[in-house]
Design an enzyme around this catalytic site. Structure first.
Site, PDB file in Angstrom:
ATOM      1  N   GLU A 133      -6.012  -4.810  10.462  1.00  0.00           N
ATOM      2  CA  GLU A 133      -4.993  -3.786  10.666  1.00  0.00           C
ATOM      3  C   GLU A 133      -5.291  -2.993  11.936  1.00  0.00           C
ATOM      4  O   GLU A 133      -6.092  -2.037  11.904  1.00  0.00           O
ATOM      5  CB  GLU A 133      -4.971  -2.818   9.475  1.00  0.00           C
ATOM      6  CG  GLU A 133      -4.557  -3.452   8.175  1.00  0.00           C
ATOM      7  CD  GLU A 133      -3.857  -2.455   7.262  1.00  0.00           C
ATOM      8  OE1 GLU A 133      -2.759  -2.756   6.796  1.00  0.00           O
ATOM      9  OE2 GLU A 133      -4.409  -1.361   7.042  1.00  0.00           O
ATOM     10  N   HIS A 142      -9.669   1.428   4.489  1.00  0.00           N
ATOM     11  CA  HIS A 142      -8.422   1.604   5.241  1.00  0.00           C
ATOM     12  C   HIS A 142      -8.667   2.548   6.426  1.00  0.00           C
ATOM     13  O   HIS A 142      -9.430   3.517   6.302  1.00  0.00           O
ATOM     14  CB  HIS A 142      -7.318   2.160   4.338  1.00  0.00           C
ATOM     15  CG  HIS A 142      -5.970   2.086   4.975  1.00  0.00           C
ATOM     16  ND1 HIS A 142      -5.552   2.999   5.920  1.00  0.00           N
ATOM     17  CD2 HIS A 142      -4.968   1.186   4.837  1.00  0.00           C
ATOM     18  CE1 HIS A 142      -4.330   2.664   6.320  1.00  0.00           C
ATOM     19  NE2 HIS A 142      -3.958   1.562   5.688  1.00  0.00           N
ATOM     20  N   SER A 198       2.968  -2.194  10.201  1.00  0.00           N
ATOM     21  CA  SER A 198       4.401  -2.268  10.475  1.00  0.00           C
ATOM     22  C   SER A 198       5.024  -3.618  10.099  1.00  0.00           C
ATOM     23  O   SER A 198       5.917  -4.120  10.780  1.00  0.00           O
ATOM     24  CB  SER A 198       4.694  -1.918  11.937  1.00  0.00           C
ATOM     25  OG  SER A 198       4.291  -0.586  12.211  1.00  0.00           O
ATOM     26  N   GLY A 231       2.048   2.238  10.657  1.00  0.00           N
ATOM     27  CA  GLY A 231       3.047   3.297  10.516  1.00  0.00           C
ATOM     28  C   GLY A 231       3.781   3.638  11.804  1.00  0.00           C
ATOM     29  O   GLY A 231       4.441   4.673  11.879  1.00  0.00           O
ATOM     30  N   ASN A 270       0.858  -1.187   0.000  1.00  0.00           N
ATOM     31  CA  ASN A 270       0.000   0.000   0.000  1.00  0.00           C
ATOM     32  C   ASN A 270       0.897   1.241   0.000  1.00  0.00           C
ATOM     33  O   ASN A 270       1.462   1.585   1.031  1.00  0.00           O
ATOM     34  CB  ASN A 270      -0.908  -0.036   1.247  1.00  0.00           C
ATOM     35  CG  ASN A 270      -1.757   1.213   1.364  1.00  0.00           C
ATOM     36  OD1 ASN A 270      -1.859   2.006   0.430  1.00  0.00           O
ATOM     37  ND2 ASN A 270      -2.376   1.380   2.528  1.00  0.00           N
ATOM     38  N   TRP A 271       0.988   1.880  -1.146  1.00  0.00           N
ATOM     39  CA  TRP A 271       1.864   3.050  -1.259  1.00  0.00           C
ATOM     40  C   TRP A 271       1.276   4.298  -0.598  1.00  0.00           C
ATOM     41  O   TRP A 271       1.952   5.311  -0.472  1.00  0.00           O
ATOM     42  CB  TRP A 271       2.137   3.356  -2.732  1.00  0.00           C
ATOM     43  CG  TRP A 271       3.131   2.444  -3.379  1.00  0.00           C
ATOM     44  CD1 TRP A 271       3.826   1.426  -2.778  1.00  0.00           C
ATOM     45  CD2 TRP A 271       3.553   2.465  -4.751  1.00  0.00           C
ATOM     46  NE1 TRP A 271       4.643   0.820  -3.688  1.00  0.00           N
ATOM     47  CE2 TRP A 271       4.505   1.435  -4.909  1.00  0.00           C
ATOM     48  CE3 TRP A 271       3.225   3.245  -5.849  1.00  0.00           C
ATOM     49  CZ2 TRP A 271       5.127   1.176  -6.125  1.00  0.00           C
ATOM     50  CZ3 TRP A 271       3.831   2.985  -7.073  1.00  0.00           C
ATOM     51  CH2 TRP A 271       4.779   1.960  -7.202  1.00  0.00           C
ATOM     52  N   LYS A 272       0.000   4.249  -0.261  1.00  0.00           N
ATOM     53  CA  LYS A 272      -0.688   5.420   0.319  1.00  0.00           C
ATOM     54  C   LYS A 272      -0.509   6.623  -0.599  1.00  0.00           C
ATOM     55  O   LYS A 272      -0.418   6.447  -1.819  1.00  0.00           O
ATOM     56  CB  LYS A 272      -0.186   5.681   1.740  1.00  0.00           C
ATOM     57  CG  LYS A 272      -0.223   4.416   2.597  1.00  0.00           C
ATOM     58  CD  LYS A 272      -0.039   4.652   4.053  1.00  0.00           C
ATOM     59  CE  LYS A 272      -0.113   3.325   4.791  1.00  0.00           C
ATOM     60  NZ  LYS A 272      -0.094   3.455   6.223  1.00  0.00           N
ATOM     61  N   GLY A 284       2.809  -1.209   4.233  1.00  0.00           N
ATOM     62  CA  GLY A 284       2.764   0.154   3.716  1.00  0.00           C
ATOM     63  C   GLY A 284       4.178   0.633   3.440  1.00  0.00           C
ATOM     64  O   GLY A 284       4.694   0.513   2.322  1.00  0.00           O
TER      65      GLY A 284
END
Ligand code: PGA
Length: 227
Positions: A148, A99, A185, A154, A9-11, A206
């Site tokens: 999640e 998300h 993470s 993160g 997930n590149w966000k 991520g």
């Protein structure tokens, strides 16, 4: 044999140009190596990079699927700023819905998210649906549920593999989703501890997906668990 599902997930990171550079780097890492059998790997990129990524992945024939990170709850039409499932489907096969960052910042509700799932499925997109716990409602038709926990996203503080396995097991028991994965993470260092667990079918990294070499390494070490 267990199969694995891993989606990066590149966000809200990378321009279209940077996305192409990522593909070139990944391609260089991949050259001459055997991709793990039974591993499905997907990159979930910003809308703005989907078209060029789709071209680049086709040209390089890399074994990576492509996904968006959100989709409109509406069809095509007078919804300024929205991107419909049909538009996403022109370039991608997958979409992340629900998300926690969108639940928080965009105040997305369970009802709205269920509507998004309906639109995605009607456009033949596969859905990765994120939930913060085993109690959150999962709409019908979801292909992958991602557990999640908000505090693990993160932060560098991943859930323990044992706890994540327990929650994923509860989700498996209470939904019809074919796959249940863990996110929060995940790194190339800790991925094996998660994907070795019986109820964890994969991961949603991520930060660890942003660097092509790191993501490639993460896929390869995870793949060893099923080879
Ligand atoms: P992280 O993000 O791996 O950077 O914690 C995971 C996610 O938000 O999907």
């Amino acid at each position: 044999m267990k199969s694995l599902f891993i989606a990066g997930n590149w966000k809200s990171n990378k321009t279209a140009h940077e996305a192409i550079e990522w593909v070139s780097l990944f391609h260089r890492e991949f050259a001459g190596k055997q991709f793990p059998t039974g591993l499905t790997a997907v990159i979930c990129a910003p809308f703005t990079a989907l078209a060029s990524l789709n071209d680049a992945l086709k040209n390089t024939k890399l074994p990576l699927g492509l996904g968006a990170q959100d989709v409109s709850a509406y069809d095509d039409g007078a919804y300024t700023g929205e991107v419909s499932a049909r538009q996403v489907g022109e370039f991608a096969q997958w979409v992340i819905i629900g998300h926690s960052e969108r639940r928080h910042h965009q105040r997305e509700t369970d009802d709205e998210l269920a509507q998004k799932v309906g639109k995605a499925k009607a456009a033949d997109l596969h859905v990765i649906y994120c939930v913060p716990d085993a109690q959150t409602v999962v709409p019908a038709g979801v292909d992958v549920v991602a557990y999640e926990p908000v505090w693990a996203i993160g932060t560098g503080k991943a859930d323990t593999p044992d706890n994540a396995n327990g929650v994923c097991g509860q989700i498996q028991a209470s939904t019809h989703a074919p796959l249940v994965i863990y996110g929060g993470s995940v790194t190339d260092q800790n991925v094996v501890s998660f994907v070795s667990m019986p109820h964890i079918d994969g991961v949603l990294p991520g930060a660890a997906s942003l660097d092509a070499r790191t993501f490639f390494r993460l896929l390869m070490v995870a793949g060893q668990v099923i080879s």
